[in-house]
Motif scaffolding. Structure first.
Motif, PDB file in Angstrom:
ATOM      1  N   GLY A 163      11.831  -0.429  38.608  1.00 55.92           N
ATOM      2  CA  GLY A 163      11.332   0.599  37.687  1.00 55.92           C
ATOM      3  C   GLY A 163       9.819   0.517  37.554  1.00 55.92           C
ATOM      4  N   GLU A 164       9.247   1.560  36.934  1.00 47.81           N
ATOM      5  CA  GLU A 164       7.796   1.573  36.736  1.00 47.81           C
ATOM      6  C   GLU A 164       7.471   2.306  35.444  1.00 47.81           C
ATOM      7  OE1 GLU A 164       3.942   3.504  38.901  1.00 47.81           O
ATOM      8  OE2 GLU A 164       5.464   2.655  40.222  1.00 47.81           O
ATOM      9  N   VAL A 165       6.551   1.742  34.675  1.00 45.34           N
ATOM     10  CA  VAL A 165       6.172   2.299  33.375  1.00 45.34           C
ATOM     11  C   VAL A 165       4.659   2.316  33.275  1.00 45.34           C
ATOM     12  CG1 VAL A 165       6.176   1.789  30.916  1.00 45.34           C
ATOM     13  CG2 VAL A 165       8.243   1.490  32.214  1.00 45.34           C
ATOM     14  N   VAL A 166       4.106   3.393  32.718  1.00 39.94           N
ATOM     15  CA  VAL A 166       2.658   3.452  32.502  1.00 39.94           C
ATOM     16  C   VAL A 166       2.393   3.535  31.002  1.00 39.94           C
ATOM     17  CG1 VAL A 166       0.535   4.730  32.939  1.00 39.94           C
ATOM     18  CG2 VAL A 166       2.275   4.605  34.707  1.00 39.94           C
ATOM     19  N   PHE A 167       1.609   2.580  30.493  1.00 38.01           N
ATOM     20  CA  PHE A 167       1.292   2.536  29.062  1.00 38.01           C
ATOM     21  C   PHE A 167      -0.211   2.680  28.887  1.00 38.01           C
ATOM     22  CE2 PHE A 167       0.185  -0.432  25.448  1.00 38.01           C
ATOM     23  CZ  PHE A 167       0.455   0.494  24.451  1.00 38.01           C
ATOM     24  N   THR A 168      -0.630   3.689  28.120  1.00 34.90           N
ATOM     25  CA  THR A 168      -2.054   3.859  27.830  1.00 34.90           C
ATOM     26  C   THR A 168      -2.252   3.815  26.325  1.00 34.90           C
ATOM     27  OG1 THR A 168      -1.740   6.255  27.890  1.00 34.90           O
ATOM     28  CG2 THR A 168      -2.619   5.233  29.874  1.00 34.90           C
ATOM     29  N   CYS A 169      -3.346   3.183  25.905  1.00 33.87           N
ATOM     30  CA  CYS A 169      -3.576   3.034  24.465  1.00 33.87           C
ATOM     31  C   CYS A 169      -5.069   3.134  24.160  1.00 33.87           C
ATOM     32  CB  CYS A 169      -3.042   1.679  24.009  1.00 33.87           C
ATOM     33  SG  CYS A 169      -3.224   1.408  22.255  1.00 33.87           S
ATOM     34  N   PRO A 170      -5.449   3.915  23.141  1.00 34.62           N
ATOM     35  CA  PRO A 170      -6.861   4.006  22.762  1.00 34.62           C
ATOM     36  C   PRO A 170      -7.286   2.770  21.967  1.00 34.62           C
ATOM     37  CG  PRO A 170      -5.543   5.361  21.303  1.00 34.62           C
ATOM     38  CD  PRO A 170      -4.595   4.773  22.299  1.00 34.62           C
ATOM     39  N   LEU A 171      -8.586   2.590  21.788  1.00 28.94           N
ATOM     40  CA  LEU A 171      -9.098   1.434  21.057  1.00 28.94           C
ATOM     41  C   LEU A 171      -9.250   1.771  19.586  1.00 28.94           C
ATOM     42  CD1 LEU A 171     -11.997   0.589  23.489  1.00 28.94           C
ATOM     43  CD2 LEU A 171      -9.754  -0.455  23.403  1.00 28.94           C
ATOM     44  N   ARG A 172      -9.178   0.754  18.757  1.00 33.32           N
ATOM     45  CA  ARG A 172      -9.450   0.934  17.339  1.00 33.32           C
ATOM     46  C   ARG A 172     -10.379  -0.178  16.876  1.00 33.32           C
ATOM     47  NH1 ARG A 172      -8.972   4.952  17.915  1.00 33.32           N
ATOM     48  NH2 ARG A 172      -7.495   6.555  17.338  1.00 33.32           N
ATOM     49  N   ARG A 173     -11.357   0.191  16.056  1.00 33.84           N
ATOM     50  CA  ARG A 173     -12.263  -0.828  15.544  1.00 33.84           C
ATOM     51  C   ARG A 173     -11.603  -1.553  14.375  1.00 33.84           C
ATOM     52  NH1 ARG A 173     -16.577  -3.111  16.307  1.00 33.84           N
ATOM     53  NH2 ARG A 173     -17.893  -3.832  14.641  1.00 33.84           N
ATOM     54  N   ILE A 174     -10.972  -0.753  13.488  1.00 32.11           N
ATOM     55  CA  ILE A 174     -10.279  -1.365  12.344  1.00 32.11           C
ATOM     56  C   ILE A 174      -8.902  -0.721  12.201  1.00 32.11           C
ATOM     57  CG2 ILE A 174     -12.212  -2.136  10.907  1.00 32.11           C
ATOM     58  CD1 ILE A 174     -12.228   0.619   9.613  1.00 32.11           C
ATOM     59  N   ILE A 175      -8.016  -1.425  11.532  1.00 33.47           N
ATOM     60  CA  ILE A 175      -6.661  -0.921  11.269  1.00 33.47           C
ATOM     61  C   ILE A 175      -6.579  -0.544   9.803  1.00 33.47           C
ATOM     62  CG2 ILE A 175      -4.212  -1.586  11.222  1.00 33.47           C
ATOM     63  CD1 ILE A 175      -5.192  -1.462  14.022  1.00 33.47           C
ATOM     64  N   ARG A 176      -6.081   0.637   9.527  1.00 35.73           N
ATOM     65  CA  ARG A 176      -6.056   1.030   8.117  1.00 35.73           C
ATOM     66  C   ARG A 176      -4.816   0.460   7.410  1.00 35.73           C
ATOM     67  NH1 ARG A 176      -4.942   7.055   9.575  1.00 35.73           N
ATOM     68  NH2 ARG A 176      -2.674   7.122   9.531  1.00 35.73           N
ATOM     69  N   PRO A 177      -4.956   0.129   6.130  1.00 33.61           N
ATOM     70  CA  PRO A 177      -3.800  -0.381   5.393  1.00 33.61           C
ATOM     71  C   PRO A 177      -2.796   0.733   5.101  1.00 33.61           C
ATOM     72  CG  PRO A 177      -5.722  -0.233   3.961  1.00 33.61           C
ATOM     73  CD  PRO A 177      -6.167   0.186   5.319  1.00 33.61           C
ATOM     74  N   VAL A 178      -1.536   0.384   4.921  1.00 30.88           N
ATOM     75  CA  VAL A 178      -0.509   1.412   4.715  1.00 30.88           C
ATOM     76  C   VAL A 178       0.345   1.082   3.492  1.00 30.88           C
ATOM     77  CG1 VAL A 178      -0.275   2.043   7.137  1.00 30.88           C
ATOM     78  CG2 VAL A 178       1.105   0.212   6.217  1.00 30.88           C
ATOM     79  N   GLN A 179       0.973   2.103   2.954  1.00 30.61           N
ATOM     80  CA  GLN A 179       1.954   1.950   1.876  1.00 30.61           C
ATOM     81  C   GLN A 179       3.217   2.682   2.339  1.00 30.61           C
ATOM     82  OE1 GLN A 179       1.123   0.592  -1.327  1.00 30.61           O
ATOM     83  NE2 GLN A 179      -0.910   0.065  -0.600  1.00 30.61           N
ATOM     84  N   LEU A 180       4.135   1.939   2.940  1.00 27.11           N
ATOM     85  CA  LEU A 180       5.383   2.561   3.404  1.00 27.11           C
ATOM     86  C   LEU A 180       6.520   2.009   2.557  1.00 27.11           C
ATOM     87  CD1 LEU A 180       4.873   2.075   7.251  1.00 27.11           C
ATOM     88  CD2 LEU A 180       4.413   4.132   5.953  1.00 27.11           C
ATOM     89  N   THR A 181       6.837   2.700   1.464  1.00 31.89           N
ATOM     90  CA  THR A 181       7.838   2.138   0.557  1.00 31.89           C
ATOM     91  C   THR A 181       9.072   3.018   0.404  1.00 31.89           C
ATOM     92  OG1 THR A 181       6.572   3.118  -1.236  1.00 31.89           O
ATOM     93  CG2 THR A 181       6.226   0.778  -0.812  1.00 31.89           C
ATOM     94  N   ASP A 182       9.003   4.267   0.899  1.00 29.82           N
ATOM     95  CA  ASP A 182      10.172   5.135   0.757  1.00 29.82           C
ATOM     96  C   ASP A 182      10.579   5.674   2.120  1.00 29.82           C
ATOM     97  OD1 ASP A 182      12.178   6.741  -0.149  1.00 29.82           O
ATOM     98  OD2 ASP A 182      10.868   8.366  -0.821  1.00 29.82           O
ATOM     99  N   PRO A 183      11.664   5.146   2.707  1.00 26.72           N
ATOM    100  CA  PRO A 183      12.037   5.623   4.037  1.00 26.72           C
ATOM    101  C   PRO A 183      12.577   7.053   4.055  1.00 26.72           C
ATOM    102  CG  PRO A 183      13.557   3.913   3.284  1.00 26.72           C
ATOM    103  CD  PRO A 183      12.519   4.067   2.223  1.00 26.72           C
ATOM    104  N   GLY A 184      13.186   7.505   2.947  1.00 29.42           N
ATOM    105  CA  GLY A 184      13.736   8.877   2.914  1.00 29.42           C
ATOM    106  C   GLY A 184      15.097   8.946   3.590  1.00 29.42           C
ATOM    107  N   LYS A 185      15.675  10.147   3.517  1.00 30.46           N
ATOM    108  CA  LYS A 185      17.028  10.321   4.079  1.00 30.46           C
ATOM    109  C   LYS A 185      16.958  10.736   5.545  1.00 30.46           C
ATOM    110  CE  LYS A 185      19.946  11.010   0.179  1.00 30.46           C
ATOM    111  NZ  LYS A 185      19.459  11.344  -1.116  1.00 30.46           N
ATOM    112  N   ILE A 186      18.031  10.458   6.267  1.00 32.23           N
ATOM    113  CA  ILE A 186      18.082  10.804   7.692  1.00 32.23           C
ATOM    114  C   ILE A 186      18.188  12.325   7.840  1.00 32.23           C
ATOM    115  CG2 ILE A 186      19.374  10.479   9.843  1.00 32.23           C
ATOM    116  CD1 ILE A 186      18.328   7.857   8.815  1.00 32.23           C
ATOM    117  N   LYS A 187      17.311  12.895   8.690  1.00 32.92           N
ATOM    118  CA  LYS A 187      17.414  14.345   8.894  1.00 32.92           C
ATOM    119  C   LYS A 187      17.918  14.721  10.276  1.00 32.92           C
ATOM    120  CE  LYS A 187      12.564  15.153  10.169  1.00 32.92           C
ATOM    121  NZ  LYS A 187      11.337  15.870   9.859  1.00 32.92           N
TER     122      LYS A 187
END
Length: 372
Positions: A163-187
């Protein structure tokens, strides 16, 4: 702490240690790697992983003793650029890709990695799963852009690969903080049923049986069949299914199964595989959280590397791998998480117990990134 960095024992959590060492710049020495085994030392797939790290960094020093039971690693700078790597077929590309996802945003030049080997196998997370769950997790932390992609060029099942996979990713200087506290219902539920070097009918049989289970819960199910032919189908026959449930708040929970490699164990029927995979997805939804169990460590690492601000993420029950990862984060970055167990209230039957993870980031900034 001794001048020679951190010392660990044994071959477990090998990738975690090397990835965190590379990001923190701390030297690491791992000794007694399978020293009591009949076949001591590093396995081929671990040596292949070290070679991949050597390709994406500049100036790393790696010393391995003659029997392969002691490894000394002094990390260099993350360089990136265009990298080609032949992954060892004992493990799937997912094994190597999980580590690259953690390192990719902090390179000097944006990464374009071409990985060759086994794309789908029963032990590691498959490429499809990483594409549908790990990339959205990274997008939440602000790692996004037109160059952020993971493409399956050729499929290769275990044991032959190809198999073969190509992964490309941009650069980031800083990572922003997150607040992920409510997953919500499956849609909605999406998925890919793939088959290579077997009858294309296999994929349809998987889809029918998976829908048979999931249709009881939600009508919006679309499972795409992917049958690769000719040179794109790798060297071994096989089939499998990746399912992803998306919630209203953009959380992705996934489950997957693939057939056992040719000549190993009892052959599995596509109907059983589809049914079992659907049940695994329901199990994952029961565990819940804003990040599914296979990407917990990726989310926790990005929280640790965030700016000096509070990040909160609600997770399902922590896997043993994640618990060990938290210990390693404490060793390498001196960051401790606040862990609160949240029991679901009586009126809302939202699956199992959840864990709210809170931490203050170390304010990691990408020193390798070139200023333009």
């Amino acid at each position: 702490m001794a001048s020679h960095g951190l010392t660990y024992d044994g071959c477990n959590f090998f990738r975690q240690r090397l990835v965190l060492s590379t990001l923190s710049g701390k030297r690491v020495k791992i000794k007694n790697i399978r020293s009591k085994d009949d076949n001591p030392g590093l396995r081929d797939f671990e040596a292949s992983f070290i070679r991949l790290l050597d390709k994406v960094t500049n100036g790393s020093r790696i010393e391995i003793n003659q029997t392969g039971t002691v490894l000394f690693y002094q990390p260099g700078l993350l360089f990136g650029g265009a990298v080609e790597h032949d992954c060892n077929t004992q493990r799937s590309i997912g094994y190597y890709l999980e580590a690259l996802l953690m390192l990719a945003p902090f390179m000097k030049t944006s990464l374009k990695a071409t990985l060759k080997g086994v794309t789908n196998d029963p032990t590691d997370p498959t490429v499809d799963m990483l594409k549908t769950t790990a990339l959205p997790v990274m997008k939440k932390f602000g790692i996004d852009g037109e160059g952020f992609d993971l493409k399956v060029v050729k499929r290769g099942m275990a044991p032959g690969g190809g198999g073969e996979v190509v992964f490309t990713c941009p650069l980031r200087r800083i990572i922003r903080p997150v607040q992920l506290t409510d997953p919500g219902k499956i849609k909605r539920i999406r998925g890919v049923a793939y088959s290579v070097r077997v009858s294309p009918q296999m994929a349809n049989r998987i889809v029918d049986s998976a829908r048979g289970v999931l249709n009881n819960f939600i009508p919006d199910i679309y499972i795409h069949t992917d049958h690769m032919k000719g040179p794109n189908s790798g060297k071994s026959p096989g089939f499998g299914l990746t399912l992803v449930a998306e919630t209203l708040n953009g959380t992705f929970l996934s489950a997957e199964m693939s057939s056992l490699p040719q000549g190993q164990g009892d052959p599995v029927l596509p109907e059983d595989l589809g049914r079992n995979c659907a049940k695994l997805l329901l199990e994952e939804i029961h565990r819940g959280g804003c990040v599914d169990s296979s990407n917990q460590s990726l989310a926790l690492l990005l929280m640790t590397l965030g700016q000096q601000d509070v990040s909160k993420v609600l997770l399902g029950p922590l896997s043993p791998y994640t618990i060990e990862f938290l210990r390693h984060i404490r060793d390498f970055f001196q960051i401790m998480f606040k862990v609160e167990v949240q029991k679901p209230s009586e009126d809302e039957s939202k699956g199992g117990d959840k864990v709210l993870m809170t931490c203050v980031g170390v304010g990691y900034s990408n020193i390798n990134k070139t200023l333009k």
